[in-house]
Structure formats: C-alpha cells, structure tokens
Design a protein around this motif. Sequence first.
Motif, PDB file in Angstrom:
ATOM      1  N   ALA A   1      76.521  -0.157  63.367  1.00 48.47           N
ATOM      2  CA  ALA A   1      75.103  -0.264  63.847  1.00 48.47           C
ATOM      3  C   ALA A   1      74.560  -1.531  64.262  1.00 48.47           C
ATOM      4  CB  ALA A   1      74.120   0.595  62.945  1.00 48.47           C
ATOM      5  N   VAL A   2      74.966  -2.635  63.510  1.00 48.06           N
ATOM      6  CA  VAL A   2      74.464  -3.774  63.738  1.00 48.06           C
ATOM      7  C   VAL A   2      75.443  -4.481  64.913  1.00 48.06           C
ATOM      8  CG1 VAL A   2      74.395  -6.306  62.762  1.00 48.06           C
ATOM      9  CG2 VAL A   2      73.697  -4.450  61.316  1.00 48.06           C
ATOM     10  N   SER A   3      76.511  -4.037  65.078  1.00 52.60           N
ATOM     11  CA  SER A   3      77.346  -4.683  66.136  1.00 52.60           C
ATOM     12  C   SER A   3      76.948  -3.942  67.591  1.00 52.60           C
ATOM     13  CB  SER A   3      78.808  -4.244  65.691  1.00 52.60           C
ATOM     14  OG  SER A   3      79.727  -4.675  66.904  1.00 52.60           O
ATOM     15  N   ARG A   4      76.171  -2.775  67.467  1.00 55.84           N
ATOM     16  CA  ARG A   4      75.811  -2.037  68.301  1.00 55.84           C
ATOM     17  C   ARG A   4      74.455  -2.456  68.901  1.00 55.84           C
ATOM     18  NH1 ARG A   4      73.478   0.129  72.045  1.00 55.84           N
ATOM     19  NH2 ARG A   4      73.687   2.302  73.060  1.00 55.84           N
ATOM     20  N   THR A   5      73.777  -2.725  68.223  1.00 57.79           N
ATOM     21  CA  THR A   5      72.292  -3.181  68.372  1.00 57.79           C
ATOM     22  C   THR A   5      71.838  -4.606  68.398  1.00 57.79           C
ATOM     23  OG1 THR A   5      71.568  -2.644  66.355  1.00 57.79           O
ATOM     24  CG2 THR A   5      71.451  -0.810  67.937  1.00 57.79           C
ATOM     25  N   SER A   6      72.719  -5.512  67.639  1.00 56.99           N
ATOM     26  CA  SER A   6      72.336  -6.977  67.464  1.00 56.99           C
ATOM     27  C   SER A   6      73.587  -7.701  68.250  1.00 56.99           C
ATOM     28  CB  SER A   6      72.264  -7.288  66.161  1.00 56.99           C
ATOM     29  OG  SER A   6      70.764  -6.674  65.606  1.00 56.99           O
ATOM     30  N   GLY A   7      74.549  -7.085  68.680  1.00 54.47           N
ATOM     31  CA  GLY A   7      75.671  -7.846  69.138  1.00 54.47           C
ATOM     32  C   GLY A   7      76.961  -8.136  68.301  1.00 54.47           C
ATOM     33  N   THR A   8      78.001  -8.547  68.902  1.00 53.36           N
ATOM     34  CA  THR A   8      79.184  -8.445  68.296  1.00 53.36           C
ATOM     35  C   THR A   8      79.132  -9.663  67.108  1.00 53.36           C
ATOM     36  OG1 THR A   8      80.477  -8.232  70.297  1.00 53.36           O
ATOM     37  CG2 THR A   8      81.418  -9.026  68.720  1.00 53.36           C
ATOM     38  N   PHE A   9      79.771  -9.212  65.863  1.00 49.44           N
ATOM     39  CA  PHE A   9      80.040 -10.373  64.865  1.00 49.44           C
ATOM     40  C   PHE A   9      80.597 -11.590  65.374  1.00 49.44           C
ATOM     41  CE2 PHE A   9      78.641  -6.531  62.852  1.00 49.44           C
ATOM     42  CZ  PHE A   9      78.352  -6.855  61.805  1.00 49.44           C
ATOM     43  N   THR A  10      80.390 -12.622  64.842  1.00 49.60           N
ATOM     44  CA  THR A  10      81.212 -13.989  65.053  1.00 49.60           C
ATOM     45  C   THR A  10      82.497 -13.779  64.335  1.00 49.60           C
ATOM     46  OG1 THR A  10      80.218 -15.186  63.090  1.00 49.60           O
ATOM     47  CG2 THR A  10      79.083 -15.430  65.435  1.00 49.60           C
ATOM     48  N   ASP A  11      83.597 -14.612  64.497  1.00 49.80           N
ATOM     49  CA  ASP A  11      84.594 -14.545  63.615  1.00 49.80           C
ATOM     50  C   ASP A  11      84.288 -14.728  62.200  1.00 49.80           C
ATOM     51  OD1 ASP A  11      86.039 -13.786  65.931  1.00 49.80           O
ATOM     52  OD2 ASP A  11      86.734 -16.041  66.073  1.00 49.80           O
ATOM     53  N   LYS A  12      83.427 -15.784  62.026  1.00 53.59           N
ATOM     54  CA  LYS A  12      83.209 -15.941  60.553  1.00 53.59           C
ATOM     55  C   LYS A  12      82.540 -14.791  59.745  1.00 53.59           C
ATOM     56  CE  LYS A  12      80.209 -18.955  57.828  1.00 53.59           C
ATOM     57  NZ  LYS A  12      79.108 -20.238  58.079  1.00 53.59           N
ATOM     58  N   GLN A  13      81.499 -14.136  60.547  1.00 52.05           N
ATOM     59  CA  GLN A  13      80.848 -12.910  60.111  1.00 52.05           C
ATOM     60  C   GLN A  13      81.781 -11.929  59.783  1.00 52.05           C
ATOM     61  OE1 GLN A  13      77.968 -12.529  63.166  1.00 52.05           O
ATOM     62  NE2 GLN A  13      76.748 -14.325  62.557  1.00 52.05           N
TER      63      GLN A  13
ATOM     64  N   ARG B   1      74.312 -11.512  61.046  1.00 51.08           N
ATOM     65  CA  ARG B   1      74.141 -11.057  62.649  1.00 51.08           C
ATOM     66  C   ARG B   1      72.766 -10.805  62.985  1.00 51.08           C
ATOM     67  NH1 ARG B   1      75.929 -11.786  67.528  1.00 51.08           N
ATOM     68  NH2 ARG B   1      73.769 -12.010  67.665  1.00 51.08           N
ATOM     69  N   PHE B   2      72.232 -10.167  62.113  1.00 55.95           N
ATOM     70  CA  PHE B   2      70.830  -9.826  62.454  1.00 55.95           C
ATOM     71  C   PHE B   2      69.893 -11.030  62.367  1.00 55.95           C
ATOM     72  CE2 PHE B   2      66.347  -9.138  61.018  1.00 55.95           C
ATOM     73  CZ  PHE B   2      65.994  -8.159  61.780  1.00 55.95           C
ATOM     74  N   VAL B   3      70.027 -11.985  61.608  1.00 55.27           N
ATOM     75  CA  VAL B   3      69.275 -13.180  61.732  1.00 55.27           C
ATOM     76  C   VAL B   3      69.910 -14.056  63.123  1.00 55.27           C
ATOM     77  CG1 VAL B   3      69.114 -15.767  60.401  1.00 55.27           C
ATOM     78  CG2 VAL B   3      69.022 -13.514  59.257  1.00 55.27           C
ATOM     79  N   GLN B   4      71.028 -14.057  63.292  1.00 47.22           N
ATOM     80  CA  GLN B   4      71.468 -14.779  64.556  1.00 47.22           C
ATOM     81  C   GLN B   4      70.422 -14.220  65.804  1.00 47.22           C
ATOM     82  OE1 GLN B   4      75.554 -14.773  65.101  1.00 47.22           O
ATOM     83  NE2 GLN B   4      75.335 -15.399  67.333  1.00 47.22           N
ATOM     84  N   TRP B   5      70.753 -12.746  65.730  1.00 47.56           N
ATOM     85  CA  TRP B   5      69.769 -12.041  66.834  1.00 47.56           C
ATOM     86  C   TRP B   5      68.336 -12.612  67.072  1.00 47.56           C
ATOM     87  CZ3 TRP B   5      65.572  -9.389  68.111  1.00 47.56           C
ATOM     88  CH2 TRP B   5      65.423  -8.794  69.236  1.00 47.56           C
ATOM     89  N   LYS B   6      67.714 -12.572  65.637  1.00 48.31           N
ATOM     90  CA  LYS B   6      66.420 -13.148  65.762  1.00 48.31           C
ATOM     91  C   LYS B   6      66.282 -14.449  66.322  1.00 48.31           C
ATOM     92  CE  LYS B   6      63.133 -11.487  63.683  1.00 48.31           C
ATOM     93  NZ  LYS B   6      62.022 -10.378  64.194  1.00 48.31           N
ATOM     94  N   LYS B   7      67.116 -15.427  66.219  1.00 47.08           N
ATOM     95  CA  LYS B   7      67.025 -16.851  66.801  1.00 47.08           C
ATOM     96  C   LYS B   7      67.178 -16.720  68.112  1.00 47.08           C
ATOM     97  CE  LYS B   7      68.655 -19.004  62.056  1.00 47.08           C
ATOM     98  NZ  LYS B   7      69.739 -19.737  61.491  1.00 47.08           N
ATOM     99  N   GLU B   8      68.055 -16.026  68.534  1.00 46.51           N
ATOM    100  CA  GLU B   8      68.561 -15.937  69.798  1.00 46.51           C
ATOM    101  C   GLU B   8      67.382 -15.096  70.704  1.00 46.51           C
ATOM    102  OE1 GLU B   8      73.402 -15.740  69.217  1.00 46.51           O
ATOM    103  OE2 GLU B   8      72.279 -14.040  69.942  1.00 46.51           O
ATOM    104  N   ASN B   9      66.778 -14.486  70.021  1.00 46.94           N
ATOM    105  CA  ASN B   9      65.575 -13.671  70.769  1.00 46.94           C
ATOM    106  C   ASN B   9      64.075 -13.762  70.081  1.00 46.94           C
ATOM    107  OD1 ASN B   9      67.262 -11.723  72.671  1.00 46.94           O
ATOM    108  ND2 ASN B   9      68.222 -11.794  70.503  1.00 46.94           N
ATOM    109  N   LYS B  10      63.604 -14.984  70.180  1.00 46.10           N
ATOM    110  CA  LYS B  10      62.518 -15.269  69.045  1.00 46.10           C
ATOM    111  C   LYS B  10      61.411 -14.790  70.023  1.00 46.10           C
ATOM    112  CE  LYS B  10      63.873 -19.854  67.594  1.00 46.10           C
ATOM    113  NZ  LYS B  10      63.624 -21.280  67.411  1.00 46.10           N
ATOM    114  N   GLY B  11      60.508 -14.012  69.146  1.00 44.41           N
ATOM    115  CA  GLY B  11      59.215 -13.499  69.796  1.00 44.41           C
ATOM    116  C   GLY B  11      59.372 -11.979  69.834  1.00 44.41           C
ATOM    117  N   GLN B  12      60.628 -11.646  70.126  1.00 45.59           N
ATOM    118  CA  GLN B  12      60.707 -10.181  70.219  1.00 45.59           C
ATOM    119  C   GLN B  12      60.867  -9.088  69.192  1.00 45.59           C
ATOM    120  OE1 GLN B  12      63.953  -9.323  73.132  1.00 45.59           O
ATOM    121  NE2 GLN B  12      63.707 -11.293  74.151  1.00 45.59           N
ATOM    122  N   SER B  13      60.586  -8.145  69.234  1.00 44.87           N
ATOM    123  CA  SER B  13      60.694  -6.958  68.077  1.00 44.87           C
ATOM    124  C   SER B  13      62.162  -6.759  68.150  1.00 44.87           C
ATOM    125  CB  SER B  13      60.222  -5.756  68.434  1.00 44.87           C
ATOM    126  OG  SER B  13      60.082  -4.818  67.618  1.00 44.87           O
TER     127      SER B  13
END
Length: 560
Positions: A91-103, A167-179
């Motif tokens: 679900a996270v990969s589908r909606t917040s993007g692919t995990f990094t190798d580390k994640q 992965r979710f926190v990374q999405w938040k950083k990449e999309n500041k201000g968005q829901s």
Amino acid sequence: MTTTKETVQKSVSSGLKNVDRKDGKLALAYIYVAFIAVFLGGTAGLLQVLVRSGAYELPSFLNYYQVLTVHGVLLGLVLTTFFILGFQTAAVSRTSGTFTDKQRTIGWIGFWVATIGLVAAAAMILTNEASVLYTFYAPLQAHVVFYLGLAFVIVGSWITGAAQIMRFVQWKKENKGQSSPLLSFMVVVNNFLWYVCTLGVAIEVLVQLVPWSLGLVERVDVLLSRTLFWYFGHALVYFWLLPAYMVWYVVIPKIIGGKIFSESLAKLAFMLFLILSVPVGIHHQFMEPGIDALWKFIQACLTFFVVVPSLMTAFSMFATFELRGRELGGKGVFGWFKKLPWNDSRFLLPFIGMVAFIPGGAGGIINASYQMNELVHNTIWVTGHFHLTIATAVALTYFGTAFWLIPHLNGRKLTKRANSMANCVGILWAIGMTIMSSSMHIAGLLGAPRRSAYSEYGGSEQAAEWISYQVAQAIGGSILFIAILVITGLIIYLAFFAPKGEQDFPVAEVAPGAAKVPASLENFKLWGVIMIAVIIFAYTIPIIDIINTSPVGSKGFKLW
C-alpha cells in the motif's frame, strides 16, 4: 517478447499504477507466510470443533490445548501480523512511491527477524513445550524459547513498520504542503498504534515471563501480567481491523466505480482509533478482583467511545454504496443496492465481512458492559464473538484483498474462474461461520465454557444441552475448513499458475467537492500527545495499585 519498458508504458497508458516488483517481493514474502498459517491454523481449528463435539479423539502425540495454542497463535498473531505487514508494504509503495534500497533492506531484515521468531515459537508449540493458549496467561508457563520467539516476531514487525514510515516521511518531504496519500496515512496510524500497544506485551514477556521461565524468579504477579497483556490485547484487535478499514475506505469505492465519500472523515476516524484503542484493555478484566471498580467503569466508558469511529466508517461506506448505486440508475429506497457488483469477489468478500461486523460489534458492546459481561465472561460466547469480528469481518476482507493483490504483485491476473471460486469462498465462509458462531453464542448463554476440550461436566442436564450446539459447531467448522482448502488452492494458483498479465491495485479518488483535509488531522505529534495522555490517565493508578498490593516477593514493595 514484451520488454519491461514496454510493459511499464502499457501500464501507464492503461491508467494502472503498479507496485514496484522489488517491493512486491517483500510484500509477497509476508503474505505467503500468512496463508501457510491459514492452512495450518485452520486445520487445528477443525480438530478443536471435532473434539468438542465428542465424536473425535486426538492422536496420542497431540493434546487439545496444544492444538488450541496452534490455532490461536497462527490465526490470531501470525496470519494477521504477516498479512498486515505485506499489505501495508504494498500500500505504501503504491501510494507514496517505491521504497529506496535502504528502506527495502530494512523491511527484509524485519521479515527475517519475524520469521525466525515464528519458527522458534512454533517449534515449542509442536513439541508441547508451550501449550499456553493464545493469551499465554500465567500461571501457565511456556519454554523460554516460545516467549523469545514471539518477541522476535514483534521486533521484526517494528523494523518493517519503520521502513513503511520512512517511505511516508520521504513523501511528505518531497510534497510539502500537500495532503498525504490516504492509504499511506492509514498505514502510519496503524503502525503507531502497534508500536504503542506492543510495549505492554513486550514488558510482560521480557520483564516477567522470560525470567520466570528461566527460573530466575520463583513466581510472577498474575494480575499484573494479565493487565499488561490486555493493554496490548484489545488494541491488537484494532491493529487487525484497521487494514480491513483501509480496504473498505480506499479500495472498495474504486472497485464499485465510486469515489471516497470524505477523506477528512476517514482520517479523523483513524486518529480516533489511535487515541482510543489502547486505554480500554481492562474491560477484558471485569472479573479480576484486584482492579478497582472505578477504573473498570472508566475503561468501559472509553470502550464505548470506540464505537464512534466504527459508526463513522459504516456511515461513510454505505453513503458511498448508495451514491454509486443511484449513479447507476438505482431507484427507490433500496434500488441502489441491486446495482452493486455482487459477482466481483473483490467487493463481495469484504462486503460479507462488513455485514458480519454488525452483530459482531453488538456482541462487543455486551462484552464491554459490566453486568452483561458477567453472564458471558469465560464462556464460548466470547469465542463466537471473536469469530464474527476477526475471523469473518477481518479475515474475509484479507482474503478478498489477497485474491487481487497477489496477482498484482507477481504480474498475473485474477481470472473469471478464480473470481468465481473466490465468491464460493465467501459464500461457504458465511454459511459455515453463521452455523458455528451462532451455536457458540447460544452455548455460551447456556454456560458452556471457552478454552475447554470437555463437552460435558459431571453429566449435568445443562451439559446435555451443550452437546447439540457443540455438534453444530463441528458442522460449521467443517464447512469453514472446506473454504480454507479452496483458499489454499486459490492462493497457489494465483501465485504460480494464473496467466501472466496486469491486475490493478484499486485506489479510489476523493469525491469532487469534498472539503480539504484540516492540517490538524495530519499532525501526528498532536494526536500522539493526546494518545499518551489518555493512556497515562487510564493505566497509571490501576498499575500502581496492582504493584502496591502484589504478593510477589517475601515482603513486597510499594511505589508510594
């Protein structure tokens, strides 16, 4: 031969968004373990109902309580935890993007830690060194490896959950201000709930049960161990339930061709579950004499508050169904109901689960009501309640999800024949569970005990009444086992033999015109503080009282 690049281009052009194949392997690893647990745990469940019917005796190398422990641990802990971690990874990969190798590496570390712990705990159960039932209550004592194995399962889940949050926190950083994406948001809420509630059972196991099992201490405070378990145990129910709610809120609207009724309502419901799921465990301990009645009353009230987000969910889901049904031409009061996709297993199985949750929730209200709880406490009524809520509402939603998620993750298709077989699973499950759970509820009202292999006690007249209901349980359980055989065959087919293709991962959009999500609903710090404050209020004084009156130790000790 189609190249990977061409496949991706076709996927994009067709409107599909696939989970990254590497992320999918991690999710599938968890899901495969979950369904191995379904088969083994279901077999143990069949043996239980046959023994209780009085028509079957276990072979000499097994005992009833060993089988009961297998059933409870595999279905109550392994199926749920492993499926949830697999589904949430996807679900996270589908909606917040692919995990990094580390994640992704962190996620795999969590999987192997949990799996090693599972194997260790299972070995102890199979060698009859840990027949301590699902709740592993003291003074029943298991081998230390069993306790450490379960601790490893929990630690592994923490590690994989951390990867999902990263992965979710990374999405938040990449999309500041968005829901934030609703499905990922829900995953993070469920992980926070899990982290907080598992602290209770971790303390119980590591501080009390492991030293006791090793012989380092002579005895443990049973009331404290039970209180720590139920601090975890009732929130565990919501850890199971919230992924089903994720499917109901986000996936089902897409399957029926509708929209999410309200993103704000969905996020508020999950935040309410976050703060209300943990400080309610004492309602499982109404019969414990060492807890003050005032705190039982307070936690009973808090338990009733948990009904609110469930009612919000019911309103949101049936509003979505009605709006879509009327879009499709449904007329009259219930005309919209006929327009829903009843032949689609992705909808039918979760819908049966939703319906089962109605009487299951009503039974939960009875369990949380002090006087009525006195009637059903420690009877098989409680087992019937669990089988409506967890074994039907949650399990059928998991099954209906797995039947499309597994082919999505491994590049195959849910075929028409597989879809028809999946619908048969839903129907068989509904019939079998109606028979078994209803007979459990009735037998419980007549006084039949839970956690017991015995159909009769001293040849009493009351026990004679129980027998017919025990036989009904065996009939219902046998139908459920047939469904489990079909499920096992379907999972094997969808994983390895279904035709190659693209199966979508349905994620619905929010309805046009829906209000913007308030920033406060995205503030995890705010809701976390509220959660901790409520837990401190609900548990501090009861636990201090338990410790102060503890008989453990020669002289005892006091905190104040």
